[in-house]
Design a protein around this motif. Structure first.
Motif, PDB file in Angstrom:
ATOM      1  N   LYS A 261       2.468   1.708  -3.428  1.00  0.00           N
ATOM      2  CA  LYS A 261       1.424   2.131  -4.374  1.00  0.00           C
ATOM      3  C   LYS A 261       1.093   3.607  -4.190  1.00  0.00           C
ATOM      4  O   LYS A 261       1.096   4.388  -5.151  1.00  0.00           O
ATOM      5  CB  LYS A 261       0.156   1.296  -4.175  1.00  0.00           C
ATOM      6  N   ASN A 262       0.814   4.017  -2.957  1.00  0.00           N
ATOM      7  CA  ASN A 262       0.434   5.410  -2.695  1.00  0.00           C
ATOM      8  C   ASN A 262       1.554   6.385  -3.014  1.00  0.00           C
ATOM      9  O   ASN A 262       1.316   7.445  -3.599  1.00  0.00           O
ATOM     10  CB  ASN A 262      -0.028   5.572  -1.250  1.00  0.00           C
TER      11      ASN A 262
ATOM     12  N   ARG B 275       1.272   9.225  -5.929  1.00  0.00           N
ATOM     13  CA  ARG B 275       1.504  10.644  -5.607  1.00  0.00           C
ATOM     14  C   ARG B 275       2.610  11.224  -6.483  1.00  0.00           C
ATOM     15  O   ARG B 275       2.508  12.355  -6.969  1.00  0.00           O
ATOM     16  CB  ARG B 275       1.863  10.807  -4.128  1.00  0.00           C
TER      17      ARG B 275
ATOM     18  N   ASN C 129       0.826  -1.203   0.000  1.00  0.00           N
ATOM     19  CA  ASN C 129       0.000   0.000   0.000  1.00  0.00           C
ATOM     20  C   ASN C 129       0.863   1.256   0.000  1.00  0.00           C
ATOM     21  O   ASN C 129       0.580   2.218  -0.701  1.00  0.00           O
ATOM     22  CB  ASN C 129      -0.934  -0.017   1.218  1.00  0.00           C
ATOM     23  N   LYS C 130       1.923   1.238   0.772  1.00  0.00           N
ATOM     24  CA  LYS C 130       2.820   2.394   0.862  1.00  0.00           C
ATOM     25  C   LYS C 130       3.508   2.649  -0.473  1.00  0.00           C
ATOM     26  O   LYS C 130       3.550   3.790  -0.946  1.00  0.00           O
ATOM     27  CB  LYS C 130       3.876   2.148   1.950  1.00  0.00           C
TER      28      LYS C 130
END
Length: 184
Positions: A165-166, A170, A162-163
């Protein structure tokens, strides 16, 4: 027979025993003075040994209590929820079976992620990403894998996926907005 244990232990020394026997046979002030000094030294040694023994016992109990308090305060509870129910600590523990494949496990298809984009700016931005980031985005958005599936495949936690990906999204958004500002 002598009742006092301190005196009994004092007289166990052969030198003291001989001097004491000599004193009993021929009592003199000099022999008495020597025996008293030797007894004083013997009793001081016993006192020091007793003091050190008590100090060590006390300090070891204090140390043990401190360790038990710290372990009670710092318990690692893997089923404990973190960050308002977003996950558990167990999710942060990497699976060692596939952990080393995370960096090098890239597919041929994921390297062509940028080919999906018709927008030239997006193509340029995505082509600069690392193979790992491309693969994660490809598997998530093109192959419709879940973050849990990716985490199991790579042997990392769901939060790690998740980290990545985010952060990647961004970065793409920021660079895309900057590129569009330059074009205006």
């Amino acid at each position: 027979m002598i009742q006092n244990r301190l005196v009994r232990n004092f007289l166990k020394d052969p030198e003291v025993k001989e001097l004491y026997q000599s004193f009993l046979e021929n009592p003199t002030a000099h022999k008495k003075e020597i025996i008293e000094k030797m007894f004083l030294i013997h009793s001081r040694k016993i006192q020091l040994i007793s003091y050190f023994s008590q100090t060590l016992t006390f300090e070891s109990q204090k140390f043990d209590k401190k360790i038990r308090q710290q372990s009670k305060l710092n318990q690692l509870i893997l089923d404990k929820n973190i960050h308002d129910g977003e996950g558990k600590l167990l999710d942060l523990v990497a699976d060692k079976r596939n952990y080393y494949n995370f960096e090098s496990n890239t597919t041929i298809e994921s390297c062509k992620l940028e080919m999906i984009f018709e927008d030239k700016q997006l193509y340029n931005i995505v082509s600069k990403l690392s193979a790992k980031k491309k693969e994660i985005l490809y598997l998530l958005f093109v192959k419709n894998w879940t973050e849990e599936e990716l985490a199991r495949e790579f042997g990392v936690s769901k939060q790690a996926i998740n980290k990545v990906k985010n952060q990647t999204l961004r970065k793409i958004k920021k660079e895309y907005e900057m590129a569009n500002r330059k074009d205006l």
